[in-house]
Structures are given as structure tokens and as C-alpha cells.
Design a protein around this motif. Structure first.
Motif, PDB file in Angstrom:
ATOM      1  N   CYS A  24      37.282  -6.461  18.299  1.00  0.00           N
ATOM      2  CA  CYS A  24      38.155  -5.415  18.823  1.00  0.00           C
ATOM      3  C   CYS A  24      37.529  -4.772  20.046  1.00  0.00           C
ATOM      4  CB  CYS A  24      38.421  -4.370  17.735  1.00  0.00           C
ATOM      5  SG  CYS A  24      36.932  -3.455  17.261  1.00  0.00           S
ATOM      6  N   ALA A  30      36.917  -7.824  14.215  1.00  0.00           N
ATOM      7  CA  ALA A  30      38.205  -7.289  13.773  1.00  0.00           C
ATOM      8  C   ALA A  30      38.482  -7.712  12.342  1.00  0.00           C
ATOM      9  CB  ALA A  30      39.310  -7.762  14.703  1.00  0.00           C
ATOM     10  N   CYS A  48      41.517  -3.119  13.975  1.00  0.00           N
ATOM     11  CA  CYS A  48      40.184  -2.530  14.053  1.00  0.00           C
ATOM     12  C   CYS A  48      39.736  -2.084  12.651  1.00  0.00           C
ATOM     13  CB  CYS A  48      40.184  -1.326  15.003  1.00  0.00           C
ATOM     14  SG  CYS A  48      38.533  -0.598  15.239  1.00  0.00           S
ATOM     15  N   PHE A  57      42.949  -1.416  18.154  1.00  0.00           N
ATOM     16  CA  PHE A  57      43.148  -2.831  18.513  1.00  0.00           C
ATOM     17  C   PHE A  57      44.171  -3.447  17.559  1.00  0.00           C
ATOM     18  CE2 PHE A  57      42.005  -7.308  17.883  1.00  0.00           C
ATOM     19  CZ  PHE A  57      42.188  -7.781  19.179  1.00  0.00           C
TER      20      PHE A  57
END
Length: 282
Positions: A24, A30, A48, A57
Motif C-alpha cells: 500500500c 496490503a 491497507c 489504499f
């Protein structure tokens, strides 16, 4: 390490098919999550790890995989082009050789399989022939002869049907045209005969004309000897004819003279012997 668009990371020093995890905007790996919305149910996405205080993200997992695969395909294509340039086209030639070899191997494999099938079939036929005491060969000969006879009969039947149909068509045409076909046929036959006669006359005329030219050329070359010889032959022929006629007339006159003499002798014999009175009395 090379960072792609939207945090997609690919290690270019490793194999092109090695996919690393997505990062991210925070620089952390991630997390794969699952959507629970009605619009995208059960669809996975990257998010995220710090869901509340994170960078926010978000990326769909399938779109990220498509980008990864696209980049891997591009990198593989570049590697192949670079290898092709470095090896001076040997990869293309090697590929062509491999394709040709694979085709030849396939042909050889099929030929080998067909050969095995043919050998097995031959063995089965020989074994069956031995078990049936040659009946298969005789049956095969009988079938071949029967098929030939059937083919001949079929052709004869077809020719008979064609001839019968042609005969019916001619008869129907003859009836529809009120006998014009027969008259036309007779006219054609007569015309062909007349043409043959004319052609024969023309050929005879050409032969006579050629013979006349040859005789004239011979007459010119012999300075008239041929004409004089022909006149001599004609005169001799006429004289021979007259001599033959004279000989025939001589024979006729001789026989007539003999007849007259015989009549006179017979009449004088009758007068002298007295038969004349008997004849007159009668």
C-alpha cells in the motif's frame, strides 16, 4: 525491485512468473479483503492493514492480477527479443526445427501405429485363413467376381435405360413433329450420298486434270512422239478391228455358201429319185 503503478511491485531480477505481494501507500504489505456489497459480492480486493488510520489504499484483486500478467508478458516478450538479437536468429531457426521435428515424429508415430495395425490384421487374417481351411480366400475371390458381374450388369442396365429413354424421346418427337424427323433423316442420308458422289467426282476430276498435265508435259519433253505413237496405236487398233470383222464376214459367207450347195444337192437328189411326185401327190 521495481514498483509498478498503484503500488504493484515486481522483482525484475527473479523469474517473471514470481509474483510478490502488493504494497500500500504506507509501504506495508496490503491485505486481501472480500467485498460484501450488493454491487460486487464476494469480490476480492487489496486494502491497507491500518483500516482506520491508514493511507486508504484500495485495488481490486483481479485487476491487479491482470496488470501483473500483462507486465510479465511484456517482460517475457522483451527477453525473447533480446535473446533473439543476441543469438542472431537461432531461436527462430531452432523453433522451426523443433516444429518440423515434431511433425516428422508425429508422422513416424502414425506410420508405426499403422504398421502395427497392418501386421496385427495380417496375422489375424492368416490365422483365420488357417482355421477356416482357405474359405476366406475363396470367399474373397467369389466376392470380387460377383462385384465385377454386378458392375457389368449395372452398366448394361444403365445403357438399356438410356437407350430406352432415347427411343421414347425420339418416338415422341416424331409424333409431335408429324414425321419430320424421319424425312429429315432421309434427306440427310441422301445429301451425304450426293456429297460422297460429288466428292468422288471432284477427286476423279483432279486425277484426270493431273494426268492431262503429265501427258502434256511428257508430250513437250518427247517433241510430239507420244501423239504420233498414240495415232499409230489408234490406226493399228482400227485395222485390227477391221481384220477381225473381215474374218467374221469370211466365215459367215463360207457357211452360207455351204448351205446353198447343200440345198441344191438335196433338191437335185429329190428330183432324180422320184420323191418329187410323191411329194406333189401328197
Amino acid at each position: 525491485m521495481a514498483e509498478g503503478r498503484d503500488g504493484v511491485v515486481i522483482n525484475s531480477e527473479r523469474n517473471v512468473f514470481d509474483v510478490e505481494e502488493c504494497e500500500c501507500y504506507c509501504g506495508l504489505p496490503a491485505k486481501i479483503c472480500t467485498s460484501r456489497t450488493s454491487k460486487n459480492p464476494s469480490r476480492k480486493f487489496w486494502g491497507c492493514l491500518q483500516h482506520v488510520t491508514g493511507c486508504g489504499f484500495f485495488k481490486w484483486y483481479d485487476e491487479w492480477m491482470n496488470e501483473i500478467m500483462l507486465q510479465q508478458i511484456r517482460q517475457l516478450k522483451n527477453n525473447l527479443e533480446r535473446f533473439e538479437a543476441e543469438t542472431d536468429g537461432r531461436l527462430t531457426r531452432m523453433n522451426s526445427t523443433l516444429i518440423s521435428t515434431s511433425r516428422e515424429l508425429a508422422v513416424v508415430r502414425r506410420s508405426r501405429d499403422l504398421y502395427k495395425i497392418g501386421i496385427e490384421l495380417k496375422n489375424n487374417l492368416e490365422r483365420f485363413e488357417a482355421e477356416t481351411d482357405g474359405r476366406l480366400t475363396r470367399m474373397n475371390s467369389t466376392l470380387i467376381t460377383t462385384s465385377k458381374e454386378l458392375a457389368v450388369v449395372g452398366r448394361s442396365r444403365d445403357l438399356y435405360n438410356i437407350g430406352l429413354e432415347l427411343k421414347n424421346n425420339l418416338e415422341r418427337f416424331e409424333a409431335e413433329t408429324d414425321g419430320r424427323l424421319t424425312r429429315m433423316n432421309s434427306t440427310l442420308i441422301a445429301t451425304s450420298r450426293e456429297l460422297d458422289v460429288v466428292r468422288g467426282s471432284r477427286d476423279l476430276y483432279k486425277i484426270g486434270l493431273e494426268l492431262k498435265n503429265i501427258l502434256e508435259r511428257f508430250e513437250d519433253e518427247t517433241d510430239g512422239c507420244f501423239t504420233r505413237m498414240s495415232s499409230t496405236l489408234i490406226t493399228a487398233t482400227r485395222e485390227l478391228a477391221m481384220a477381225v470383222k473381215s474374218r467374221d464376214l469370211y466365215k459367215i459367207g463360207f457357211y452360207a455358201l455351204l448351205g446353198i450347195l447343200f440345198c441344191r444337192i438335196f433338191s437335185s437328189f429329190i428330183v432324180n429319185s422320184g420323191y418329187d411326185d410323191i411329194v406333189c401327190a401328197t
